[in-house]
Design a protein around this motif. Structure first.
Motif, PDB file in Angstrom:
ATOM      1  N   LEU A  45       0.815  -1.205   0.000  1.00  0.00           N
ATOM      2  CA  LEU A  45       0.000   0.000   0.000  1.00  0.00           C
ATOM      3  C   LEU A  45       0.857   1.266   0.000  1.00  0.00           C
ATOM      4  N   ALA A  68      -7.751  -5.873  -1.274  1.00  0.00           N
ATOM      5  CA  ALA A  68      -6.642  -6.820  -1.162  1.00  0.00           C
ATOM      6  C   ALA A  68      -7.156  -8.101  -0.526  1.00  0.00           C
ATOM      7  N   LEU A 126      -0.185  -4.008   4.146  1.00  0.00           N
ATOM      8  CA  LEU A 126      -1.512  -3.397   4.087  1.00  0.00           C
ATOM      9  C   LEU A 126      -1.682  -2.192   5.007  1.00  0.00           C
ATOM     10  N   VAL A 135      -6.342   0.569   2.554  1.00  0.00           N
ATOM     11  CA  VAL A 135      -7.084  -0.453   1.818  1.00  0.00           C
ATOM     12  C   VAL A 135      -8.532  -0.380   2.291  1.00  0.00           C
TER      13      VAL A 135
END
Length: 197
Positions: A45, A68, A126, A135
């Motif tokens: 990310l 994701a 993430l 995300v």
């Protein structure tokens, strides 16, 4: 990484979460498919935020949804371990041939990881950026139906996802001590996975 311009959707490719199979299935529908090199295909990310997001927002405007897939942490490590058992890695520093899964996870929990255990962290991959980029939806690898239903609705098409890049079978046993050490040292991964609906 897959970018769907009409659907205003980006799918990050978390390593060892089946994203290669989704890439195979969805590439014809994507406006942009980042396949190579691995540093771009598997852009976390923070890298998406720094390099891809500004470009995409300049063209598509703000409000692009980012999704994701995350795998249960022990299963994720098991996939890395099995992948690195493959013969083409024999003799290389990243090979796990000759190691037990417990040995591999012990090495992963060390501060100074050897090359064969340097596989990163899903939670770090993430992690939200300081500017608020995050995300929007994370899907469990273990529940592929939920992701497929989401993608079919968003992309307005039926999707058949082939199995690909499957690692060979291997025993994945951890001692209670190693399992506890992993849970303690990588609590962020376990907490993030537990938070997923």
């Amino acid at each position: 990484m897959l970018v769907f311009s009409k659907a205003r959707l980006v799918m990050l490719s978390v390593p060892k979460t089946g994203t290669t199979a989704y890439e195979t299935a969805l590439a014809p529908l994507a406006a942009l498919v980042v396949r190579d090199p691995p540093e771009l295909k598997h852009a976390p990310l923070y890298r998406y935020n720094r390099f891809f997001r500004p470009m995409l927002e300049k063209v598509l405007g703000p409000g692009i949804e980012v999704i994701a897939v995350m795998r249960e942490p022990v299963s994720w490590l098991g996939s890395w371990y099995r992948y690195r058992q493959r013969p083409f890695l024999d003799g290389q520093a990243v090979s796990t041939r000759g190691l037990s899964f417990d040995d591999f996870v012990q090495a992963y929990t060390r501060g100074d990881r050897p090359p064969h255990a340097e596989v990163g962290s899903q939670a770090r991959f993430l992690a939200p950026a300081k500017n608020g980029c995050a995300v929007d939806r994370i899907f469990r690898y273990e529940d592929p139906g939920q992701l497929r239903a989401f993608l079919e609705a968003r992309l307005e098409t039926r999707i058949e996802v082939p199995r690909s890049n499957v690692s060979p079978a291997a025993p994945l046993t951890l001692s209670p001590e190693t399992a506890a050490r992993l849970a303690r040292r990588h609590a962020a991964d376990f907490a993030l996975y537990a938070s997923l609906r």
